[in-house]
Design a protein around this motif. Sequence first.
Motif, PDB file in Angstrom:
ATOM      1  N   LEU A  19      21.645  39.990  -4.381  1.00 19.98           N
ATOM      2  CA  LEU A  19      21.295  39.962  -3.210  1.00 19.98           C
ATOM      3  C   LEU A  19      22.309  41.020  -2.558  1.00 19.98           C
ATOM      4  CD1 LEU A  19      21.680  36.097  -2.812  1.00 19.98           C
ATOM      5  CD2 LEU A  19      19.616  37.605  -2.553  1.00 19.98           C
ATOM      6  N   PHE A  20      23.242  41.643  -3.222  1.00 19.16           N
ATOM      7  CA  PHE A  20      24.005  42.597  -2.496  1.00 19.16           C
ATOM      8  C   PHE A  20      23.919  43.837  -2.859  1.00 19.16           C
ATOM      9  CE2 PHE A  20      26.467  38.390  -3.101  1.00 19.16           C
ATOM     10  CZ  PHE A  20      27.112  38.355  -1.921  1.00 19.16           C
ATOM     11  N   THR A  21      24.273  44.919  -2.057  1.00 21.56           N
ATOM     12  CA  THR A  21      24.278  46.370  -2.427  1.00 21.56           C
ATOM     13  C   THR A  21      25.325  46.439  -3.512  1.00 21.56           C
ATOM     14  OG1 THR A  21      25.916  46.857  -0.598  1.00 21.56           O
ATOM     15  CG2 THR A  21      23.647  46.798   0.187  1.00 21.56           C
ATOM     16  N   PRO A  22      25.148  47.805  -4.207  1.00 24.03           N
ATOM     17  CA  PRO A  22      26.020  48.212  -5.339  1.00 24.03           C
ATOM     18  C   PRO A  22      27.561  48.287  -4.514  1.00 24.03           C
ATOM     19  CG  PRO A  22      23.929  49.226  -5.468  1.00 24.03           C
ATOM     20  CD  PRO A  22      23.861  48.529  -4.154  1.00 24.03           C
ATOM     21  N   SER A  23      27.588  48.561  -3.655  1.00 26.08           N
ATOM     22  CA  SER A  23      29.026  48.963  -2.916  1.00 26.08           C
ATOM     23  C   SER A  23      29.354  47.763  -2.015  1.00 26.08           C
ATOM     24  CB  SER A  23      29.258  50.237  -2.308  1.00 26.08           C
ATOM     25  OG  SER A  23      28.093  50.048  -1.073  1.00 26.08           O
ATOM     26  N   ALA A  24      29.086  46.530  -2.003  1.00 30.22           N
ATOM     27  CA  ALA A  24      29.111  45.511  -1.127  1.00 30.22           C
ATOM     28  C   ALA A  24      30.654  45.280  -0.962  1.00 30.22           C
ATOM     29  CB  ALA A  24      28.294  44.312  -1.280  1.00 30.22           C
ATOM     30  N   VAL A  25      31.271  44.726  -0.008  1.00 27.60           N
ATOM     31  CA  VAL A  25      32.546  43.972   0.097  1.00 27.60           C
ATOM     32  C   VAL A  25      32.271  42.737   0.353  1.00 27.60           C
ATOM     33  CG1 VAL A  25      34.639  44.008   1.095  1.00 27.60           C
ATOM     34  CG2 VAL A  25      33.448  46.171   0.908  1.00 27.60           C
ATOM     35  N   VAL A  26      33.188  41.854  -0.376  1.00 26.59           N
ATOM     36  CA  VAL A  26      33.185  40.085  -0.247  1.00 26.59           C
ATOM     37  C   VAL A  26      34.664  39.988   0.315  1.00 26.59           C
ATOM     38  CG1 VAL A  26      33.013  37.938  -1.131  1.00 26.59           C
ATOM     39  CG2 VAL A  26      31.114  39.670  -1.457  1.00 26.59           C
ATOM     40  N   ASN A  27      35.061  39.371   1.384  1.00 25.23           N
ATOM     41  CA  ASN A  27      36.172  39.081   1.710  1.00 25.23           C
ATOM     42  C   ASN A  27      36.265  37.579   2.009  1.00 25.23           C
ATOM     43  OD1 ASN A  27      38.593  40.379   4.269  1.00 25.23           O
ATOM     44  ND2 ASN A  27      38.866  39.079   2.430  1.00 25.23           N
ATOM     45  N   ASP A  28      36.745  37.005   0.903  1.00 24.77           N
ATOM     46  CA  ASP A  28      36.571  35.468   0.870  1.00 24.77           C
ATOM     47  C   ASP A  28      37.938  34.878   0.284  1.00 24.77           C
ATOM     48  OD1 ASP A  28      35.749  32.931   0.421  1.00 24.77           O
ATOM     49  OD2 ASP A  28      33.636  33.267  -0.447  1.00 24.77           O
ATOM     50  N   PRO A  29      38.889  34.274   1.030  1.00 24.97           N
ATOM     51  CA  PRO A  29      38.475  33.977   2.481  1.00 24.97           C
ATOM     52  C   PRO A  29      39.220  35.371   3.245  1.00 24.97           C
ATOM     53  CG  PRO A  29      40.683  32.890   1.631  1.00 24.97           C
ATOM     54  CD  PRO A  29      39.682  33.413   0.507  1.00 24.97           C
ATOM     55  N   VAL A  30      38.869  35.419   4.346  1.00 26.15           N
ATOM     56  CA  VAL A  30      39.405  36.513   5.255  1.00 26.15           C
ATOM     57  C   VAL A  30      40.954  36.565   5.175  1.00 26.15           C
ATOM     58  CG1 VAL A  30      39.506  37.386   7.506  1.00 26.15           C
ATOM     59  CG2 VAL A  30      37.502  36.799   6.569  1.00 26.15           C
ATOM     60  N   GLU A  39      31.044  45.147 -10.137  1.00 36.45           N
ATOM     61  CA  GLU A  39      31.734  44.596 -11.009  1.00 36.45           C
ATOM     62  C   GLU A  39      32.855  43.589 -10.569  1.00 36.45           C
ATOM     63  OE1 GLU A  39      35.212  46.116 -14.295  1.00 36.45           O
ATOM     64  OE2 GLU A  39      33.932  47.664 -13.171  1.00 36.45           O
ATOM     65  N   GLN A  40      33.311  43.897  -9.382  1.00 37.49           N
ATOM     66  CA  GLN A  40      34.344  42.833  -8.738  1.00 37.49           C
ATOM     67  C   GLN A  40      33.723  41.556  -8.200  1.00 37.49           C
ATOM     68  OE1 GLN A  40      37.181  44.578  -5.819  1.00 37.49           O
ATOM     69  NE2 GLN A  40      38.077  46.101  -7.380  1.00 37.49           N
ATOM     70  N   LEU A  41      32.314  41.935  -7.845  1.00 34.66           N
ATOM     71  CA  LEU A  41      31.617  40.588  -7.390  1.00 34.66           C
ATOM     72  C   LEU A  41      31.513  39.698  -8.315  1.00 34.66           C
ATOM     73  CD1 LEU A  41      31.679  42.091  -4.608  1.00 34.66           C
ATOM     74  CD2 LEU A  41      29.281  41.533  -4.289  1.00 34.66           C
ATOM     75  N   ALA A  42      31.054  40.304  -9.599  1.00 36.70           N
ATOM     76  CA  ALA A  42      30.869  39.265 -10.677  1.00 36.70           C
ATOM     77  C   ALA A  42      31.991  38.715 -11.212  1.00 36.70           C
ATOM     78  CB  ALA A  42      30.383  40.397 -11.924  1.00 36.70           C
ATOM     79  N   ARG A  43      33.349  39.511 -11.069  1.00 39.42           N
ATOM     80  CA  ARG A  43      34.405  38.469 -11.414  1.00 39.42           C
ATOM     81  C   ARG A  43      34.746  37.376 -10.242  1.00 39.42           C
ATOM     82  NH1 ARG A  43      36.747  43.840 -12.835  1.00 39.42           N
ATOM     83  NH2 ARG A  43      38.138  43.731 -10.814  1.00 39.42           N
ATOM     84  N   PHE A  44      34.290  37.906  -9.200  1.00 39.41           N
ATOM     85  CA  PHE A  44      34.414  36.577  -8.083  1.00 39.41           C
ATOM     86  C   PHE A  44      33.577  35.405  -8.383  1.00 39.41           C
ATOM     87  CE2 PHE A  44      32.636  34.905  -4.143  1.00 39.41           C
ATOM     88  CZ  PHE A  44      33.656  34.542  -3.581  1.00 39.41           C
ATOM     89  N   TYR A  45      32.489  35.825  -8.766  1.00 35.66           N
ATOM     90  CA  TYR A  45      31.261  34.903  -9.079  1.00 35.66           C
ATOM     91  C   TYR A  45      31.937  33.929 -10.472  1.00 35.66           C
ATOM     92  CZ  TYR A  45      27.031  32.463 -10.367  1.00 35.66           C
ATOM     93  OH  TYR A  45      26.279  31.305 -10.699  1.00 35.66           O
ATOM     94  N   ASP A  46      32.437  34.520 -11.538  1.00 36.41           N
ATOM     95  CA  ASP A  46      33.031  33.880 -12.558  1.00 36.41           C
ATOM     96  C   ASP A  46      34.102  32.897 -12.109  1.00 36.41           C
ATOM     97  OD1 ASP A  46      31.214  35.128 -13.961  1.00 36.41           O
ATOM     98  OD2 ASP A  46      32.389  36.756 -14.857  1.00 36.41           O
ATOM     99  N   HIS A  99      19.681  43.589   2.025  1.00 35.95           N
ATOM    100  CA  HIS A  99      20.582  43.027   1.153  1.00 35.95           C
ATOM    101  C   HIS A  99      21.873  42.931   2.073  1.00 35.95           C
ATOM    102  CE1 HIS A  99      17.660  44.661  -1.793  1.00 35.95           C
ATOM    103  NE2 HIS A  99      18.348  44.062  -2.601  1.00 35.95           N
ATOM    104  N   ILE A 100      22.811  42.193   1.468  1.00 35.97           N
ATOM    105  CA  ILE A 100      24.242  41.885   2.014  1.00 35.97           C
ATOM    106  C   ILE A 100      24.962  43.127   1.664  1.00 35.97           C
ATOM    107  CG2 ILE A 100      26.146  40.440   2.048  1.00 35.97           C
ATOM    108  CD1 ILE A 100      24.234  38.154   0.981  1.00 35.97           C
ATOM    109  N   ASP A 101      25.562  43.672   2.616  1.00 40.09           N
ATOM    110  CA  ASP A 101      26.447  44.920   2.393  1.00 40.09           C
ATOM    111  C   ASP A 101      27.966  44.567   2.667  1.00 40.09           C
ATOM    112  OD1 ASP A 101      26.884  47.693   1.939  1.00 40.09           O
ATOM    113  OD2 ASP A 101      27.195  48.077   3.782  1.00 40.09           O
ATOM    114  N   ALA A 102      28.075  43.379   3.285  1.00 40.11           N
ATOM    115  CA  ALA A 102      29.587  42.754   3.433  1.00 40.11           C
ATOM    116  C   ALA A 102      29.241  41.362   4.054  1.00 40.11           C
ATOM    117  CB  ALA A 102      30.221  43.271   4.650  1.00 40.11           C
TER     118      ALA A 102
END
Length: 249
Positions: A19-30, A39-46, A99-102
């Motif tokens: 659902l995300f672009t390859p360079s997407a940024v997730v700030n959770d929580p702000v 790669e970092q989003l995969a670790r966030f999911y795990d 797609h989700i970019d952020a």
Amino acid sequence: MLAGAAAVAAHDKQRWLSLFTPSAVVNDPVGSAPHRGSEQLARFYDTFIAPNRIRFEVAHDVVCGREVLRDVTIVIEMSDRVTLRVPAHLRYAMTDDAHIDALAAHWELGPMIGQLLGNGSAAAPVAGRLSAGLLRNQRLGGALGFARGFVGVGAPAKRQAIALLQALGAGDVRAAEQVCTAAPVLRFGGRPAASPADLGRLLAGWRVGKTLAAGRTVSVTLTDGEAHAVALVEFAGRSVSAVTVYVDA
């Protein structure tokens, strides 16, 4: 957004990542350290999604241009004995191809941990698993980055943001100007507002609802009785540096 909730509920990691672009940024929580790229989003999911059963109770979605603000309660079943209810505002920045970019998740880490620990002895194995997962997937630096979510503007800024929005809605521009920086950035519905007085005219009749403080931002649910909006009030020191009101546009 429905696809994201479905992927989380189904524990479908690849679908969620797609659902995300390859360079997407997730700030959770702000306020915590952001996760950048696949790669970092995969670790966030795990770390945060895989071990839990998560569902979203959506109050309202606000679509403003290519941004979506979701007013939601995140229900996290961390074990058979521990279920947390986390009020949140989720801001998605979307691309033209949907797609989700952020993703910026505005929720309060301190109260969430307090809610967890309030489960008494049932919280101990859950807290241990969360800590172990943080260190295993994020390493020490990532764990410390997550802990930055405890630091922010807090309750005083929430009161100040509420007072500001109420003053603007009531036409009390003088009171609003006293809590803002010299040249605050003001936007309503994707368009700039020329001044606090201009923003106040647009906010006339809107009432304040759920209010959350995450990082340097206070997010606020607004309603005029029919439509809904979400305001993001940003702070520089003790003064308001920006107010962005997201309404359907």
